[in-house]
Motif scaffolding. Structure first.
Motif, PDB file in Angstrom:
ATOM      1  N   ALA A 137      -5.973  -1.177  -0.522  1.00 33.73           N
ATOM      2  CA  ALA A 137      -6.665  -0.107   0.188  1.00 33.73           C
ATOM      3  C   ALA A 137      -7.672   0.576  -0.729  1.00 33.73           C
ATOM      4  O   ALA A 137      -7.400   0.854  -1.892  1.00 33.73           O
ATOM      5  CB  ALA A 137      -5.655   0.922   0.690  1.00 33.73           C
ATOM      6  N   CYS A 138      -8.864   0.830  -0.191  1.00 35.77           N
ATOM      7  CA  CYS A 138      -9.891   1.493  -0.986  1.00 35.77           C
ATOM      8  C   CYS A 138     -10.951   2.063  -0.061  1.00 35.77           C
ATOM      9  O   CYS A 138     -10.959   1.816   1.137  1.00 35.77           O
ATOM     10  CB  CYS A 138     -10.531   0.528  -1.990  1.00 35.77           C
ATOM     11  SG  CYS A 138     -11.485  -0.791  -1.222  1.00 35.77           S
ATOM     12  N   ARG A 139     -11.858   2.815  -0.652  1.00 35.25           N
ATOM     13  CA  ARG A 139     -13.015   3.341   0.069  1.00 35.25           C
ATOM     14  C   ARG A 139     -14.285   2.733  -0.512  1.00 35.25           C
ATOM     15  O   ARG A 139     -14.361   2.401  -1.682  1.00 35.25           O
ATOM     16  CB  ARG A 139     -13.092   4.872  -0.057  1.00 35.25           C
ATOM     17  CG  ARG A 139     -11.879   5.583   0.507  1.00 35.25           C
ATOM     18  CD  ARG A 139     -12.062   7.087   0.568  1.00 35.25           C
ATOM     19  NE  ARG A 139     -12.402   7.690  -0.711  1.00 35.25           N
ATOM     20  CZ  ARG A 139     -12.307   8.996  -0.953  1.00 35.25           C
ATOM     21  NH1 ARG A 139     -11.886   9.808  -0.006  1.00 35.25           N
ATOM     22  NH2 ARG A 139     -12.632   9.496  -2.126  1.00 35.25           N
ATOM     23  N   ILE A 154      -6.275   4.723  -3.091  1.00 37.11           N
ATOM     24  CA  ILE A 154      -7.152   4.720  -1.932  1.00 37.11           C
ATOM     25  C   ILE A 154      -8.506   5.328  -2.267  1.00 37.11           C
ATOM     26  O   ILE A 154      -9.522   5.024  -1.642  1.00 37.11           O
ATOM     27  CB  ILE A 154      -6.498   5.472  -0.752  1.00 37.11           C
ATOM     28  CG1 ILE A 154      -7.343   5.345   0.522  1.00 37.11           C
ATOM     29  CG2 ILE A 154      -6.277   6.939  -1.087  1.00 37.11           C
ATOM     30  CD1 ILE A 154      -7.453   3.969   1.051  1.00 37.11           C
ATOM     31  N   GLN A 200       0.799  -1.213   0.000  1.00 35.18           N
ATOM     32  CA  GLN A 200       0.000   0.000   0.000  1.00 35.18           C
ATOM     33  C   GLN A 200       0.842   1.279   0.000  1.00 35.18           C
ATOM     34  O   GLN A 200       0.358   2.344   0.333  1.00 35.18           O
ATOM     35  CB  GLN A 200      -0.932  -0.001   1.209  1.00 35.18           C
ATOM     36  CG  GLN A 200      -1.949  -1.121   1.153  1.00 35.18           C
ATOM     37  CD  GLN A 200      -2.676  -1.138  -0.175  1.00 35.18           C
ATOM     38  OE1 GLN A 200      -3.303  -0.171  -0.557  1.00 35.18           O
ATOM     39  NE2 GLN A 200      -2.585  -2.240  -0.898  1.00 35.18           N
ATOM     40  N   ALA A 229      -0.757   3.932  -2.037  1.00 34.08           N
ATOM     41  CA  ALA A 229      -2.153   4.276  -1.767  1.00 34.08           C
ATOM     42  C   ALA A 229      -2.383   5.779  -1.787  1.00 34.08           C
ATOM     43  O   ALA A 229      -3.457   6.245  -2.168  1.00 34.08           O
ATOM     44  CB  ALA A 229      -2.588   3.705  -0.417  1.00 34.08           C
ATOM     45  N   TRP A 252       0.008   0.674   4.743  1.00 36.79           N
ATOM     46  CA  TRP A 252       0.195   2.022   4.205  1.00 36.79           C
ATOM     47  C   TRP A 252       0.771   2.906   5.304  1.00 36.79           C
ATOM     48  O   TRP A 252       0.051   3.433   6.128  1.00 36.79           O
ATOM     49  CB  TRP A 252      -1.135   2.578   3.685  1.00 36.79           C
ATOM     50  CG  TRP A 252      -1.029   3.930   3.042  1.00 36.79           C
ATOM     51  CD1 TRP A 252       0.086   4.551   2.598  1.00 36.79           C
ATOM     52  CD2 TRP A 252      -2.105   4.836   2.802  1.00 36.79           C
ATOM     53  NE1 TRP A 252      -0.204   5.782   2.066  1.00 36.79           N
ATOM     54  CE2 TRP A 252      -1.543   5.974   2.184  1.00 36.79           C
ATOM     55  CE3 TRP A 252      -3.474   4.795   3.024  1.00 36.79           C
ATOM     56  CZ2 TRP A 252      -2.314   7.072   1.808  1.00 36.79           C
ATOM     57  CZ3 TRP A 252      -4.225   5.873   2.644  1.00 36.79           C
ATOM     58  CH2 TRP A 252      -3.651   6.999   2.039  1.00 36.79           C
TER      59      TRP A 252
END
Length: 212
Positions: A72-74, A45, A37, A40, A121
């Motif tokens: 990593a994400c939303r 992200i 990450q 990110a 991250w």
């Protein structure tokens, strides 16, 4: 969406009810192309994911370690997905912001059905919490005394609602794993149906908690 410019993307995987058999000896059945990450903060992200309506299974003769790994994400929205029979983990993720798992089922995974790491991250605080995940009506099945249904490391508002924990044996159904360098800011576990036993064999615990 991973460069220093441009707009983030919503990525949609709809299996339309199909089974996906992972054969051979690859590490991942499905994976986002993020080795860690560290990138990110360069837009990934901000990507969002919708993953739905599929079964992801270890194929006959396969030795695949992980069914799916997601960076990593939303706003991850995973619905009606089943992971079955992988050597190590069904699903692996980290630094999942406002993620929702609905009707997700894991069976017969060698280590953990769901494994969510603390983030990978450093720019966002790798050593603390970073996971904001809600599990709604999910089911985790374990079959040996080394397996965990769902393991979460570094929690930041994690919620389990109406969870089913089943199996002939198990280590833990749900394990909140906070080492001395991670933080559990907020965890809610509400309405658990647990049947983990076979003969005179029982799980280490239905719910386990460790660390700060």
């Amino acid at each position: 969406g991973t460069g220093t410019s441009g707009f983030p993307t919503q990525l949609i995987l709809d299996g339309e009810g199909c089974p996906f058999f992972c054969r051979g000896s690859q590490t991942y059945g499905f994976t986002s192309d993020i080795p860690d990450q560290t990138d990110a903060d360069a837009k990934s992200i901000f990507n969002t994911w919708s993953i739905s309506n599929m079964k992801i299974l270890q194929g006959s003769g396969g030795t695949v370690s992980v069914g799916m790994r997601l960076g990593a994400c939303r706003s991850l929205d995973m619905r009606n997905v089943e992971f079955e029979g992988f050597d190590s983990y069904g699903f692996v993720g980290g630094f999942l912001l406002n993620a929702l798992f609905t009707n997700v089922n894991t069976n017969f995974c060698g280590s953990d059905g769901i494994y969510i790491d603390r983030g990978w991250w450093s720019g966002a605080g790798y050593s603390t919490a970073g996971n904001q995940v809600k599990f709604n009506n999910c089911r985790f099945r374990t079959t040996s005394n080394t397996q965990v249904g769902a393991r979460i490391i570094g929690c930041d508002s994690v919620d389990f609602e109406r969870t089913t924990l089943e199996g002939s044996d198990g280590n833990y159904g749900i394990y909140i794993d906070n080492s001395p360098t991670t933080v559990s800011k907020n965890v809610i576990i509400n309405m658990v149906h647990a049947e983990i036993s076979g003969g005179n064999i029982y799980a280490g615990a239905i719910i386990g908690f460790k660390g700060a």
